[in-house]
Design an enzyme around this catalytic site. Structure first.
Site, PDB file in Angstrom:
ATOM      1  N   THR A 106       0.869  -1.183   0.000  1.00  0.00           N
ATOM      2  CA  THR A 106       0.000   0.000   0.000  1.00  0.00           C
ATOM      3  C   THR A 106       0.906   1.232   0.000  1.00  0.00           C
ATOM      4  O   THR A 106       1.389   1.648  -1.042  1.00  0.00           O
ATOM      5  CB  THR A 106      -0.981  -0.004   1.189  1.00  0.00           C
ATOM      6  N   LYS A 113       4.140  -6.859   4.089  1.00  0.00           N
ATOM      7  CA  LYS A 113       3.885  -5.461   3.765  1.00  0.00           C
ATOM      8  C   LYS A 113       3.550  -4.752   5.058  1.00  0.00           C
ATOM      9  O   LYS A 113       3.023  -5.334   6.022  1.00  0.00           O
ATOM     10  CB  LYS A 113       2.756  -5.318   2.734  1.00  0.00           C
ATOM     11  N   THR A 136      -0.758  -1.663   9.942  1.00  0.00           N
ATOM     12  CA  THR A 136      -1.386  -2.558   8.967  1.00  0.00           C
ATOM     13  C   THR A 136      -0.250  -3.367   8.431  1.00  0.00           C
ATOM     14  O   THR A 136       0.622  -2.824   7.770  1.00  0.00           O
ATOM     15  CB  THR A 136      -2.038  -1.706   7.884  1.00  0.00           C
ATOM     16  N   ASN A 173      -0.418  10.709   5.643  1.00  0.00           N
ATOM     17  CA  ASN A 173      -1.663  10.294   6.282  1.00  0.00           C
ATOM     18  C   ASN A 173      -2.749  11.369   6.265  1.00  0.00           C
ATOM     19  O   ASN A 173      -3.927  11.048   6.457  1.00  0.00           O
ATOM     20  CB  ASN A 173      -1.367   9.847   7.720  1.00  0.00           C
TER      21      ASN A 173
END
Length: 408
Positions: free
Chosen positions: A158, A184, A195, A403
């Site tokens: 991502t 990842k 994540t 972000n």
């Protein structure tokens, strides 16, 4: 390729999940993301004993629910299907239906029962999967042009800036055993499976309960000792698939070479964990906190995680500010009963705090050390014989930029 000092385990930095016998992988662009690859797979020639660890977030994404139910049927899976760009989290009953449909469709392409398929997703939370694109992708994903572990590694990313991979090889019962892994993770990274997705394959022949024991033990020393930003995601998962094709005698905790296997697994997981920490969103430095002299392993871990999670410590390291006060403060609020007059802190080779008092330092020399890409801080509690290591990164302006516009 490099061999570690024991000469029992060979580390291959550029290999990954297809090094162990009987595994293949691939990936493609199906249209979830604008340009980059976004749908990937791993397939074993035979059903593989599988162990997993999962996020502690109460809001577990639909694919995690489906995958855990599937593994529970036989403690085995044979394939993994992953999409990036959409987390399929907080999507209600439709999210579960979509995850199950992904599972059934891929099972149909492979000619196997759906419960042998693990599914997982990563990306934006709260949006339904574009199932028309995923369905079309599943029909094409096994095509020859989509094969290769590099495609898989790219398809799971991502906000990551790079792929993360490692493999090891060693001999058990005179048979060559391989463990390969890729992962990842860049943001929403915090201890307790943050994540972050991790995929580990091995051709070792191993009992399920012992594989799960090894994975949980190793996870506590590696993936659960990293942090980027203090956020624990809805989708975090690490799976280990062991298909037994190395043909060694069944590995259990009683096997004379059990420790060799666990050490190999630890090398893989620790390397992936450190690469995730170093690739933190906007990060410029990998930060390692070495805690020693603790009265228990849990105390050592708690102090390490408290320091590496401190935004004030992370920003000081970004600004090359040898502000030892922030390190001491973070240790002090870790919840561990520390004796202040015993505490010692070093930044690299520079001792900055000892026995409750600051040490005279050459400020410019320490600032120069903090300009390195790899920064090590050592904290000695001088209260016992236990130690632990935690990893993280600095906190930069770019983290805020990434972000602030993640969905746009």
């Amino acid at each position: 390729m490099q061999a570690i000092s024991s000469n029992e385990i060979t580390v291959l930095d550029k290999e990954s999940v297809t090094l162990p016998k009987g595994f293949k992988a691939g990936g493609m662009h199906c249209g979830i993301k604008r340009k980059r690859l976004d749908l990937g797979y791993i397939v074993s020639e035979v059903p593989a004993v599988t162990a997993g660890v999962y996020t502690t977030n109460i809001f577990q994404a639909a694919p995690l629910v489906v995958t855990q139910e599937s593994i529970a049927k036989e403690n085995k899976i044979q394939a993994v299907l992953v999409n990036s760009g959409n987390a399929n989290a907080c999507t209600g009953e439709q999210g579960l239906t979509d995850a199950q449909e992904m599972q059934k469709l891929f099972a149909g392409e492979l000619g196997m029962d759906p419960h042998y398929i693990a599914v997982t997703s990563t990306g934006v939370i709260g949006e339904l999967l574009p199932m028309d694109k995923i369905k079309a992708g599943i029909k094409q994903i096994l095509d020859k042009e989509n094969e290769g572990e590099e495609n898989f590694k790219q398809a799971i990313l991502t906000t990551d800036t790079c792929t993360k991979e490692i493999a090891v090889q060693f001999n058990i019962d005179g048979k060559k055993v391989s463990i390969g892994g890729t992962s990842k993770g860049s943001g929403m990274i915090h201890p307790n499976m943050a994540t972050m997705l991790g995929f580990v394959t091995t051709d070792a022949n191993i009992a399920h309960e012992d594989l799960l024991f090894a994975l949980k033990d190793v996870t506590n020393l590696t993936f659960n000792m990293i942090t980027v930003d203090g956020d624990t995601s809805t989708n975090d998962m690490v799976l280990v698939m062991a298909n037994g094709l190395a043909d060694n005698e069944l590995l259990t905790k009683e096997h004379p070479e059990w420790d060799l296997f666990v050490n190999g697994l630890k090398i893989v997981c620790e390397s992936l964990a450190k690469k995730i920490a170093k690739d933190g969103e906007g990060a410029t430095k990998l930060v390692e906190i070495q805690v020693s002299g603790a009265f228990s392993i849990n105390a050592a871990r708690a102090v390490g995680k408290s320091i590496i999670s401190s935004n004030l410590v992370k920003t000081a390291i970004y600004g090359t500010d040898p502000n030892w006060g922030r390190i001491v403060t973070a240790a002090g609020y870790s919840g561990v009963p520390i004796e202040p007059n015993l505490l010692g802190v070093s930044i690299g080779e520079y001792k900055v705090f000892e026995k409750g008092l600051p040490c005279p330092i050459a400020e410019e020399e320490v600032k120069g050390y903090l300009e390195n890409e790899n920064v090590v801080i050592h904290v000695n509690l001088n209260q016992g014989d236990y130690s632990a290591t935690a990893w993280g990164c600095d906190l930069t302006y770019d983290y805020v930029k990434i972000n602030a516009s993640y969905r746009t």
